[in-house]
Design a protein around this motif. Sequence first.
Motif, PDB file in Angstrom:
ATOM      1  N   THR A 108       0.804  -1.224   0.000  1.00  0.00           N
ATOM      2  CA  THR A 108       0.000   0.000   0.000  1.00  0.00           C
ATOM      3  C   THR A 108       0.836   1.273   0.000  1.00  0.00           C
ATOM      4  O   THR A 108       0.303   2.357   0.197  1.00  0.00           O
ATOM      5  CB  THR A 108      -0.952   0.010   1.201  1.00  0.00           C
ATOM      6  OG1 THR A 108      -0.185  -0.074   2.404  1.00  0.00           O
ATOM      7  CG2 THR A 108      -1.943  -1.143   1.119  1.00  0.00           C
ATOM      8  N   ARG A 109       2.138   1.129  -0.220  1.00  0.00           N
ATOM      9  CA  ARG A 109       3.002   2.309  -0.259  1.00  0.00           C
ATOM     10  C   ARG A 109       3.752   2.348  -1.584  1.00  0.00           C
ATOM     11  O   ARG A 109       4.239   1.325  -2.067  1.00  0.00           O
ATOM     12  CB  ARG A 109       3.972   2.293   0.907  1.00  0.00           C
ATOM     13  CG  ARG A 109       3.204   2.386   2.236  1.00  0.00           C
ATOM     14  CD  ARG A 109       4.077   2.344   3.418  1.00  0.00           C
ATOM     15  NE  ARG A 109       4.716   3.647   3.614  1.00  0.00           N
ATOM     16  CZ  ARG A 109       5.445   3.944   4.666  1.00  0.00           C
ATOM     17  NH1 ARG A 109       5.635   3.049   5.613  1.00  0.00           N
ATOM     18  NH2 ARG A 109       5.989   5.121   4.790  1.00  0.00           N
ATOM     19  N   LEU A 110       3.827   3.531  -2.156  1.00  0.00           N
ATOM     20  CA  LEU A 110       4.532   3.789  -3.405  1.00  0.00           C
ATOM     21  C   LEU A 110       5.577   4.849  -3.090  1.00  0.00           C
ATOM     22  O   LEU A 110       5.233   5.963  -2.693  1.00  0.00           O
ATOM     23  CB  LEU A 110       3.548   4.303  -4.465  1.00  0.00           C
ATOM     24  CG  LEU A 110       4.082   4.509  -5.861  1.00  0.00           C
ATOM     25  CD1 LEU A 110       4.441   3.177  -6.504  1.00  0.00           C
ATOM     26  CD2 LEU A 110       3.030   5.223  -6.708  1.00  0.00           C
ATOM     27  N   ILE A 111       6.857   4.487  -3.248  1.00  0.00           N
ATOM     28  CA  ILE A 111       7.924   5.378  -2.797  1.00  0.00           C
ATOM     29  C   ILE A 111       8.844   5.755  -3.952  1.00  0.00           C
ATOM     30  O   ILE A 111       9.306   4.884  -4.693  1.00  0.00           O
ATOM     31  CB  ILE A 111       8.731   4.726  -1.649  1.00  0.00           C
ATOM     32  CG1 ILE A 111       7.788   4.447  -0.477  1.00  0.00           C
ATOM     33  CG2 ILE A 111       9.897   5.607  -1.240  1.00  0.00           C
ATOM     34  CD1 ILE A 111       8.424   3.714   0.678  1.00  0.00           C
ATOM     35  N   ARG A 112       9.103   7.034  -4.048  1.00  0.00           N
ATOM     36  CA  ARG A 112      10.019   7.547  -5.072  1.00  0.00           C
ATOM     37  C   ARG A 112      11.443   7.371  -4.539  1.00  0.00           C
ATOM     38  O   ARG A 112      11.939   8.205  -3.785  1.00  0.00           O
ATOM     39  CB  ARG A 112       9.717   9.018  -5.337  1.00  0.00           C
ATOM     40  CG  ARG A 112      10.394   9.547  -6.548  1.00  0.00           C
ATOM     41  CD  ARG A 112       9.995  11.010  -6.782  1.00  0.00           C
ATOM     42  NE  ARG A 112      10.156  11.298  -8.172  1.00  0.00           N
ATOM     43  CZ  ARG A 112       9.269  11.899  -8.939  1.00  0.00           C
ATOM     44  NH1 ARG A 112       8.144  12.316  -8.421  1.00  0.00           N
ATOM     45  NH2 ARG A 112       9.492  12.105 -10.199  1.00  0.00           N
ATOM     46  N   CYS A 113      12.090   6.269  -4.935  1.00  0.00           N
ATOM     47  CA  CYS A 113      13.391   5.931  -4.337  1.00  0.00           C
ATOM     48  C   CYS A 113      14.369   5.281  -5.308  1.00  0.00           C
ATOM     49  O   CYS A 113      15.462   4.890  -4.904  1.00  0.00           O
ATOM     50  CB  CYS A 113      13.191   5.019  -3.132  1.00  0.00           C
ATOM     51  SG  CYS A 113      12.441   3.432  -3.551  1.00  0.00           S
ATOM     52  N   ILE A 114      14.009   5.134  -6.578  1.00  0.00           N
ATOM     53  CA  ILE A 114      14.939   4.501  -7.518  1.00  0.00           C
ATOM     54  C   ILE A 114      16.168   5.382  -7.675  1.00  0.00           C
ATOM     55  O   ILE A 114      16.061   6.588  -7.885  1.00  0.00           O
ATOM     56  CB  ILE A 114      14.267   4.239  -8.879  1.00  0.00           C
ATOM     57  CG1 ILE A 114      13.147   3.204  -8.711  1.00  0.00           C
ATOM     58  CG2 ILE A 114      15.296   3.760  -9.913  1.00  0.00           C
ATOM     59  CD1 ILE A 114      12.347   2.923  -9.957  1.00  0.00           C
ATOM     60  N   SER A 119      21.545   2.271 -10.642  1.00  0.00           N
ATOM     61  CA  SER A 119      20.908   1.210 -11.424  1.00  0.00           C
ATOM     62  C   SER A 119      21.694   1.013 -12.719  1.00  0.00           C
ATOM     63  O   SER A 119      22.310   1.947 -13.230  1.00  0.00           O
ATOM     64  CB  SER A 119      19.458   1.582 -11.747  1.00  0.00           C
ATOM     65  OG  SER A 119      18.704   1.716 -10.559  1.00  0.00           O
ATOM     66  N   GLU A 120      21.680  -0.225 -13.232  1.00  0.00           N
ATOM     67  CA  GLU A 120      22.457  -0.518 -14.435  1.00  0.00           C
ATOM     68  C   GLU A 120      21.999   0.296 -15.637  1.00  0.00           C
ATOM     69  O   GLU A 120      22.804   0.871 -16.346  1.00  0.00           O
ATOM     70  CB  GLU A 120      22.390  -2.015 -14.759  1.00  0.00           C
ATOM     71  CG  GLU A 120      23.185  -2.866 -13.805  1.00  0.00           C
ATOM     72  CD  GLU A 120      23.020  -4.345 -14.089  1.00  0.00           C
ATOM     73  OE1 GLU A 120      22.709  -4.724 -15.233  1.00  0.00           O
ATOM     74  OE2 GLU A 120      23.212  -5.128 -13.146  1.00  0.00           O
ATOM     75  N   VAL A 141      13.830  -0.486 -16.315  1.00  0.00           N
ATOM     76  CA  VAL A 141      14.883  -0.371 -15.309  1.00  0.00           C
ATOM     77  C   VAL A 141      15.564  -1.730 -15.208  1.00  0.00           C
ATOM     78  O   VAL A 141      14.927  -2.717 -14.844  1.00  0.00           O
ATOM     79  CB  VAL A 141      14.327   0.034 -13.921  1.00  0.00           C
ATOM     80  CG1 VAL A 141      15.449   0.120 -12.899  1.00  0.00           C
ATOM     81  CG2 VAL A 141      13.578   1.357 -13.999  1.00  0.00           C
ATOM     82  N   ASP A 142      16.827  -1.774 -15.553  1.00  0.00           N
ATOM     83  CA  ASP A 142      17.624  -2.995 -15.408  1.00  0.00           C
ATOM     84  C   ASP A 142      18.596  -2.787 -14.259  1.00  0.00           C
ATOM     85  O   ASP A 142      19.140  -1.705 -14.082  1.00  0.00           O
ATOM     86  CB  ASP A 142      18.414  -3.291 -16.686  1.00  0.00           C
ATOM     87  CG  ASP A 142      17.526  -3.818 -17.805  1.00  0.00           C
ATOM     88  OD1 ASP A 142      16.506  -4.470 -17.510  1.00  0.00           O
ATOM     89  OD2 ASP A 142      17.852  -3.571 -18.987  1.00  0.00           O
ATOM     90  N   GLY A 143      18.820  -3.853 -13.492  1.00  0.00           N
ATOM     91  CA  GLY A 143      19.738  -3.752 -12.360  1.00  0.00           C
ATOM     92  C   GLY A 143      19.270  -2.719 -11.363  1.00  0.00           C
ATOM     93  O   GLY A 143      20.037  -1.876 -10.906  1.00  0.00           O
ATOM     94  N   LEU A 144      17.995  -2.792 -10.997  1.00  0.00           N
ATOM     95  CA  LEU A 144      17.368  -1.819 -10.103  1.00  0.00           C
ATOM     96  C   LEU A 144      18.158  -1.634  -8.813  1.00  0.00           C
ATOM     97  O   LEU A 144      18.537  -2.601  -8.153  1.00  0.00           O
ATOM     98  CB  LEU A 144      15.948  -2.282  -9.758  1.00  0.00           C
ATOM     99  CG  LEU A 144      15.190  -1.466  -8.708  1.00  0.00           C
ATOM    100  CD1 LEU A 144      14.876  -0.075  -9.234  1.00  0.00           C
ATOM    101  CD2 LEU A 144      13.913  -2.191  -8.302  1.00  0.00           C
ATOM    102  N   ARG A 145      18.385  -0.380  -8.467  1.00  0.00           N
ATOM    103  CA  ARG A 145      18.963  -0.007  -7.178  1.00  0.00           C
ATOM    104  C   ARG A 145      18.120   1.127  -6.625  1.00  0.00           C
ATOM    105  O   ARG A 145      17.642   1.983  -7.377  1.00  0.00           O
ATOM    106  CB  ARG A 145      20.422   0.461  -7.307  1.00  0.00           C
ATOM    107  CG  ARG A 145      21.383  -0.594  -7.811  1.00  0.00           C
ATOM    108  CD  ARG A 145      21.583  -1.701  -6.764  1.00  0.00           C
ATOM    109  NE  ARG A 145      22.449  -2.743  -7.259  1.00  0.00           N
ATOM    110  CZ  ARG A 145      22.027  -3.876  -7.813  1.00  0.00           C
ATOM    111  NH1 ARG A 145      20.752  -4.104  -7.963  1.00  0.00           N
ATOM    112  NH2 ARG A 145      22.883  -4.786  -8.217  1.00  0.00           N
ATOM    113  N   THR A 187      16.367 -10.370  -4.896  1.00  0.00           N
ATOM    114  CA  THR A 187      17.496  -9.686  -5.502  1.00  0.00           C
ATOM    115  C   THR A 187      17.719  -8.398  -4.729  1.00  0.00           C
ATOM    116  O   THR A 187      16.779  -7.591  -4.570  1.00  0.00           O
ATOM    117  CB  THR A 187      17.206  -9.342  -6.985  1.00  0.00           C
ATOM    118  OG1 THR A 187      16.901 -10.542  -7.680  1.00  0.00           O
ATOM    119  CG2 THR A 187      18.401  -8.659  -7.632  1.00  0.00           C
ATOM    120  N   GLU A 188      18.923  -8.191  -4.226  1.00  0.00           N
ATOM    121  CA  GLU A 188      19.179  -6.974  -3.466  1.00  0.00           C
ATOM    122  C   GLU A 188      19.086  -5.758  -4.370  1.00  0.00           C
ATOM    123  O   GLU A 188      19.574  -5.763  -5.500  1.00  0.00           O
ATOM    124  CB  GLU A 188      20.549  -7.030  -2.797  1.00  0.00           C
ATOM    125  CG  GLU A 188      20.758  -5.868  -1.839  1.00  0.00           C
ATOM    126  CD  GLU A 188      21.909  -6.054  -0.869  1.00  0.00           C
ATOM    127  OE1 GLU A 188      22.056  -5.186   0.013  1.00  0.00           O
ATOM    128  OE2 GLU A 188      22.648  -7.046  -0.987  1.00  0.00           O
TER     129      GLU A 188
END
Length: 189
Positions: A108-114, A119-120, A141-145, A187-188
Amino acid sequence: MPRRYFRLLDDVTIPGRWDLGVPHDARGNEVEDPWMFREGQPVASPQPLSIPVEHPGTPLEFSLAGFSTPVVHPRVAAIFSGLAAQDIQFVPVDVREHVGPYSILVATRLIRCIDDEASEEVIRWTPQDGRPDRVGQYRDVDGLRIDPTQVGDAKVFRTWGWSIALIVSEDIKRALERIRATGMRFTEV
């Protein structure tokens, strides 16, 4: 010590596993908006819901049904309820031909944090793509961080602009591993 987060994914490499379809309403039709379960906000749960088993096989305690809808067994639901009740909603669902209470897990939470830099590869929608409703959001988004400093106290959430990613905190990951819940991989991020 910085907090660690993980993307919770369906382990599709499990041999002989079931494959779940798109949620259906009481009339047997696919739900009108199957994306609602991954938008990072509570849903008004249409009752009752069911999910067909597209390919029979071994039932799992965590599966992504059609449109990446997380379906969980009560053992998995108990972990989420115990550690992140403020971040989730459960929508009861009948998995056809299987006994037992299953639920759709809604973050229920959507966070702007990418973290675009870490990220790759990050591709955003542009005006030239012809989708004005998506401009600025993530196209791929590949290799999301993520940037954990933007997360606050959330333990389960979706990432703004790339809501396909279901993120859990390290303590949830460890608790799920402790009970040896089936069907998931991490996946971290």
